[in-house]
Design an enzyme around this catalytic site. Sequence first.
Site, PDB file in Angstrom:
ATOM      1  CB  ALA A 227       2.372   5.236   6.819  1.00 15.05           C
TER       2      ALA A 227
ATOM      3  CG  ASN B 199      -2.304   0.831   1.065  1.00 15.23           C
ATOM      4  OD1 ASN B 199      -2.046   1.558   0.414  1.00 15.23           O
ATOM      5  ND2 ASN B 199      -2.900   1.457   2.035  1.00 15.23           N
ATOM      6  CG  ASP B 200       2.197   2.905   3.774  1.00 12.79           C
ATOM      7  OD1 ASP B 200       0.942   3.572   3.171  1.00 12.79           O
ATOM      8  OD2 ASP B 200       2.043   2.488   4.991  1.00 12.79           O
ATOM      9  CB  VAL B 201       6.064   0.681  -1.002  1.00 11.74           C
ATOM     10  CG1 VAL B 201       6.220   0.792   0.053  1.00 11.74           C
ATOM     11  CG2 VAL B 201       4.785  -0.169  -1.711  1.00 11.74           C
TER      12      VAL B 201
END
Lengths: 107, 471
Positions: B438, B397-399
């Site tokens: 995050a 997700n965050d990446v």
Amino acid sequence: METTTQLMETTTQFLQLFVFLLAAFTGFQIITKIPTLLHTPLMSATNAISAISLVAALVFAGATDKGAVTTILGTVAVFAATTNAVGGFMITDRMLRMFKRDTRKSG
Amino acid sequence: MTDTARQTLVQIAYLVASACFLLGLRGLTSPRTARRGMGLAAAGMVLAVIGTLLHHDIVSYQWIAIGIVVGAAVGAPMAIFMPMTAVPQRTAISHAFGALAVTLVGVAEYYLFTHRLGETGQMNEHVRMVAIGFEVFFGSLTITGSIMAFAKLQGLIPGKPMTYPFQNVANIALFLAGFAMFIYLIIDPTQSTVFYMMIGAAVLFGVLFVMPIGGADMPVVISLLNSYAGLAAAATGFAIDNTVLIVAGALDGASGFILSILMSKAMNRSFRNVLFGAFGSQPNAVSGAGAKEQRPVKSVTAEDAASVLAYSKSVIFVPGYGLAVAQAQHTVRELADLLKSRGISVKYAVHPVAGRMPGHMNVLLAEANVPYDELYDLDQINPEFEHTDVAVVVGANDVTNPAARTDNKSPIFGMPILNVDKAQAVIFMKRSMAAGFAGVDNELFYLDKTLMLFGDAKKSMQALVTEVKAI
């Protein structure tokens, strides 16, 4: 006054620092060239290599004439280091065997 | 054999072993030469051990044999049966074993050293104490730090950061207290009570410094402990005047250091931030994002997603740790094989922090028989996204969050990401709309070209396989 032994010891200590410096530098050069693909095997490999502390442990475990304390400490250290040396090289090889170019035959 | 002849043979063995280690690591620069290199390194190790057995101090082989046999009996099964998802835990526990060996050697060394201090010919005891103290101090904190990292990764203790008031201040104070004892020992090496108190402080510090670090930050912690274990081994080399230990320790220390820097960078974090930040303990950091979550997303069925995939020309898979948790690596490879048999080009984009330790995701995919020439790292794959028809994000997700590039108010701003948003279409497989690690909303979900495929990663992947087969 300084003795010859003292002078020699100082020289040895500096030689050791030179060895450390050069090994660390060479290590840096080699390791920065290792692709991210192999970073997990790299860590298990360096871990196995640093199990070379086994050589120090062996001397304590085998010098039984120096008393029980150092023999016991040495033997436990031999055990711990051997676990890493054997386990580390084996799991590194197990991982590296998985990295294949063509999988058509097995897939 | 005379002592001089023995000593010469031992030193030759160490010299050859050092060369083997360097060449072995150089082998790791390519997957084709890696196995040969490691074989060489292992041979070097065996040679060094055999050489050491000639050492004139060794008078009995009984305890050595017991230590080696039991060690091999524990180490080998751990290597043979350990699942690849558990490699980070194994690595953490092996750092603990390595540090234990080094620390015990240091204690034995100190024990003999204090008993010999009265004798003549012990000139540079202060210098010796620097090496022994460093070895034991870093060794002890690595033992408990690694055990904590192991327990977190294994789920024996909660992976969440554990925090309490004045934690950082208390930890720094403890570290400084231990360090002060180290300095005191250098001045007066005979104070054995201080020596054992220093070990106690370091052991406690190891526990306390890993405690506030979250499970997702473990790649940095493992790398750092790897570096400490190496430096402690090098210090052993200084203490007992053994060059092969200095060389191996320096290599290990350098490698751990490089990896921890790489991991910190990939997570957009400074060293200091990982160690003292207790990331993830402030989930309210981006409370402003809550208002945006009402925006519409395009949700699709597996059937729709399968037809998008089947009629594309090029696909990039973006796997994250969620994929490993769902054990869906094999299913992804199955889907990839199906697409390849339709003439579609398939690549995998592996972010440096996609696993629980550096390079972990590559190992997991290799285990699922994904050929390594289809695995691409961040820098190699990012220019490819704009020429790619479909990017499939699974368990990450965050990446993939473009906010890292565009929104300088986002907490992940500046983090290196995979430019998934540049692909012609995106299939985002996700359990729910929940935010990533995050706690940041992902802009990617709301793009026109993004198709959300909700559900368990493995089940969705299996559904895609079935649907693509049916086309």
